[in-house]
Design a protein around this motif. Structure first.
Motif, PDB file in Angstrom:
ATOM      1  N   LYS A 122       0.830  -1.203   0.000  1.00  0.00           N
ATOM      2  CA  LYS A 122       0.000   0.000   0.000  1.00  0.00           C
ATOM      3  C   LYS A 122       0.865   1.253   0.000  1.00  0.00           C
ATOM      4  O   LYS A 122       0.553   2.238  -0.696  1.00  0.00           O
ATOM      5  CB  LYS A 122      -0.911  -0.014   1.232  1.00  0.00           C
ATOM      6  N   MET A 123       1.965   1.243   0.768  1.00  0.00           N
ATOM      7  CA  MET A 123       2.891   2.373   0.756  1.00  0.00           C
ATOM      8  C   MET A 123       3.450   2.586  -0.651  1.00  0.00           C
ATOM      9  O   MET A 123       3.581   3.721  -1.129  1.00  0.00           O
ATOM     10  CB  MET A 123       4.035   2.112   1.744  1.00  0.00           C
ATOM     11  N   PHE A 124       3.761   1.488  -1.301  1.00  0.00           N
ATOM     12  CA  PHE A 124       4.268   1.506  -2.676  1.00  0.00           C
ATOM     13  C   PHE A 124       3.256   2.200  -3.595  1.00  0.00           C
ATOM     14  O   PHE A 124       3.604   3.103  -4.373  1.00  0.00           O
ATOM     15  CB  PHE A 124       4.480   0.056  -3.123  1.00  0.00           C
ATOM     16  N   GLU A 125       1.992   1.806  -3.499  1.00  0.00           N
ATOM     17  CA  GLU A 125       0.945   2.375  -4.353  1.00  0.00           C
ATOM     18  C   GLU A 125       0.745   3.863  -4.076  1.00  0.00           C
ATOM     19  O   GLU A 125       0.538   4.660  -5.008  1.00  0.00           O
ATOM     20  CB  GLU A 125      -0.360   1.622  -4.131  1.00  0.00           C
ATOM     21  N   LEU A 126       0.800   4.248  -2.809  1.00  0.00           N
ATOM     22  CA  LEU A 126       0.609   5.660  -2.464  1.00  0.00           C
ATOM     23  C   LEU A 126       1.744   6.522  -3.007  1.00  0.00           C
ATOM     24  O   LEU A 126       1.507   7.638  -3.493  1.00  0.00           O
ATOM     25  CB  LEU A 126       0.501   5.811  -0.946  1.00  0.00           C
ATOM     26  N   LEU A 127       2.985   6.012  -2.930  1.00  0.00           N
ATOM     27  CA  LEU A 127       4.107   6.770  -3.466  1.00  0.00           C
ATOM     28  C   LEU A 127       3.969   6.925  -4.975  1.00  0.00           C
ATOM     29  O   LEU A 127       4.242   7.998  -5.525  1.00  0.00           O
ATOM     30  CB  LEU A 127       5.420   6.077  -3.116  1.00  0.00           C
TER      31      LEU A 127
ATOM     32  N   LEU B 280       8.292  13.317   3.569  1.00  0.00           N
ATOM     33  CA  LEU B 280       7.281  13.631   2.572  1.00  0.00           C
ATOM     34  C   LEU B 280       5.909  13.047   2.896  1.00  0.00           C
ATOM     35  O   LEU B 280       4.897  13.756   2.911  1.00  0.00           O
ATOM     36  CB  LEU B 280       7.748  13.122   1.202  1.00  0.00           C
ATOM     37  N   MET B 281       5.855  11.755   3.154  1.00  0.00           N
ATOM     38  CA  MET B 281       4.560  11.093   3.314  1.00  0.00           C
ATOM     39  C   MET B 281       4.720   9.842   4.162  1.00  0.00           C
ATOM     40  O   MET B 281       5.780   9.210   4.172  1.00  0.00           O
ATOM     41  CB  MET B 281       3.984  10.721   1.939  1.00  0.00           C
ATOM     42  N   SER B 282       3.668   9.478   4.885  1.00  0.00           N
ATOM     43  CA  SER B 282       3.695   8.247   5.678  1.00  0.00           C
ATOM     44  C   SER B 282       2.339   7.576   5.637  1.00  0.00           C
ATOM     45  O   SER B 282       1.301   8.225   5.448  1.00  0.00           O
ATOM     46  CB  SER B 282       4.084   8.538   7.137  1.00  0.00           C
ATOM     47  N   TYR B 283       2.391   6.263   5.814  1.00  0.00           N
ATOM     48  CA  TYR B 283       1.152   5.480   5.894  1.00  0.00           C
ATOM     49  C   TYR B 283       1.420   4.288   6.796  1.00  0.00           C
ATOM     50  O   TYR B 283       2.332   3.491   6.541  1.00  0.00           O
ATOM     51  CB  TYR B 283       0.707   4.992   4.520  1.00  0.00           C
ATOM     52  N   GLY B 284       0.635   4.170   7.855  1.00  0.00           N
ATOM     53  CA  GLY B 284       0.830   3.039   8.758  1.00  0.00           C
ATOM     54  C   GLY B 284      -0.062   3.144   9.970  1.00  0.00           C
ATOM     55  O   GLY B 284      -0.819   4.109  10.139  1.00  0.00           O
TER      56      GLY B 284
ATOM     57  N   VAL C 237      -2.981   5.588   9.336  1.00  0.00           N
ATOM     58  CA  VAL C 237      -2.919   7.035   9.183  1.00  0.00           C
ATOM     59  C   VAL C 237      -2.083   7.401   7.954  1.00  0.00           C
ATOM     60  O   VAL C 237      -0.951   6.936   7.800  1.00  0.00           O
ATOM     61  CB  VAL C 237      -2.310   7.686  10.441  1.00  0.00           C
ATOM     62  N   LEU C 238      -2.664   8.223   7.083  1.00  0.00           N
ATOM     63  CA  LEU C 238      -1.950   8.777   5.933  1.00  0.00           C
ATOM     64  C   LEU C 238      -1.627  10.230   6.243  1.00  0.00           C
ATOM     65  O   LEU C 238      -2.528  11.031   6.509  1.00  0.00           O
ATOM     66  CB  LEU C 238      -2.806   8.681   4.673  1.00  0.00           C
ATOM     67  N   ALA C 239      -0.340  10.566   6.249  1.00  0.00           N
ATOM     68  CA  ALA C 239       0.096  11.932   6.533  1.00  0.00           C
ATOM     69  C   ALA C 239       0.959  12.436   5.382  1.00  0.00           C
ATOM     70  O   ALA C 239       1.753  11.680   4.806  1.00  0.00           O
ATOM     71  CB  ALA C 239       0.886  11.987   7.843  1.00  0.00           C
ATOM     72  N   ILE C 240       0.795  13.709   5.053  1.00  0.00           N
ATOM     73  CA  ILE C 240       1.523  14.313   3.929  1.00  0.00           C
ATOM     74  C   ILE C 240       2.099  15.652   4.365  1.00  0.00           C
ATOM     75  O   ILE C 240       1.416  16.455   5.007  1.00  0.00           O
ATOM     76  CB  ILE C 240       0.598  14.518   2.710  1.00  0.00           C
TER      77      ILE C 240
ATOM     78  N   LEU D 180      -7.280  14.931   0.097  1.00  0.00           N
ATOM     79  CA  LEU D 180      -8.585  14.670   0.710  1.00  0.00           C
ATOM     80  C   LEU D 180      -8.594  13.330   1.443  1.00  0.00           C
ATOM     81  O   LEU D 180      -9.326  13.168   2.424  1.00  0.00           O
ATOM     82  CB  LEU D 180      -9.684  14.702  -0.355  1.00  0.00           C
ATOM     83  N   ARG D 181      -7.794  12.389   0.969  1.00  0.00           N
ATOM     84  CA  ARG D 181      -7.710  11.077   1.631  1.00  0.00           C
ATOM     85  C   ARG D 181      -6.880  11.122   2.897  1.00  0.00           C
ATOM     86  O   ARG D 181      -7.032  10.264   3.776  1.00  0.00           O
ATOM     87  CB  ARG D 181      -7.096  10.047   0.683  1.00  0.00           C
TER      88      ARG D 181
END
Length: 240
Positions: free
Chosen positions: A64-69, A173-177, A212-215, A233-234
């Motif tokens: 999922k992190m791969f897809e978000l990047l 830059l961005m995190s997801y976890g 949590v998705l943070a940007i 928005l996500r």
């Protein structure tokens, strides 16, 4: 020596240390990585010993992190996975990333970082390989060195995604976890039940339910990346 009733731990190494330090205390993982794979519990449903709590291992997380990047940098065709080979969960993270790379038809490079001194060399290689993005896998060492890692990514000029919002707070830059804060809050419920007499070996290990998705928008701007409005928005947290 203080003979606690409960140890609260945050890593597999700390959990093992607590098991050695006390032959009788209950051990509560607030943020344990793959407790079954690390042989800390018999199973998630029935831990069986003195250890229970929260597991931060979620299959598909790195994918999922791969897809978000890739969503943030849609032109990227070469991504790199930064992984600590001493982490027993590294194989799971690698499989997730390889599956995502095949699905998105993207070239994936693996760089192993087993010690802090390896970080500078890893990011030098990223620069030489002209990597278009890096996925920093979950690891206690990486979290502890987050300020240094974020700085190296900035100097290399490479977009990076991490698994914890603490990296984004440090300028990443961005995190997801999974949320560390939620994990510790949930661990208080476990502690309450254990201190009231519950057997930790009969309390199922829980897996994260909130991610949590943070940007960090200023960091994206520095990298000349326009964050898609749909991604903003996500996001659960946006640093402006």
């Amino acid at each position: 020596r203080s003979r606690p009733d409960v140890f609260v731990t945050a890593t597999a190494a700390a959990t093992r240390a607590a098991m050695i330090a006390s032959p009788s205390a209950a051990i509560l993982m607030a943020y344990g990585s793959d407790p079954v794979g690390n042989r800390l519990v018999a199973s998630l449903a029935r831990p069986g010993g003195r250890v229970t709590g929260m597991s931060n291992l979620a299959e598909g997380l790195v994918g999922k992190m791969f897809e978000l990047l890739r969503t943030l940098v849609p032109s990227a065709q070469r991504l790199t996975l930064l992984v600590n080979p001493t982490n027993l969960t590294a194989a799971v993270y690698r499989t997730d990333a390889e599956d995502a790379a095949r699905a998105l038809r993207i070239a994936l490079t693996l760089i192993e970082v087993a010690a802090p001194d390896d970080l500078a060399l890893a990011f030098d290689r990223l620069r030489r390989d002209h990597a278009q993005g890096v996925i920093v896998t979950p690891d206690p060492m990486f979290l502890a060195l987050r300020t240094r890692i974020v700085g190296l990514a900035a100097r290399a000029g490479v977009p990076a995604i991490y698994n914890q919002r603490e990296f984004v707070e440090a300028g990443g830059l961005m995190s997801y976890g999974a949320s560390i804060r939620d994990a510790y809050a949930r661990s208080a419920v476990f502690a309450d039940r254990i201190l009231k007499g519950a057997n930790p070996g009969e309390l199922p290990v829980e897996q994260p339910t909130k991610f949590v998705l943070a940007i960090n928008v200023p960091t994206a701007r520095t990298l000349s990346i326009a964050v898609p409005q749909a991604l903003l928005l996500r996001a659960d947290e946006v640093i402006q």
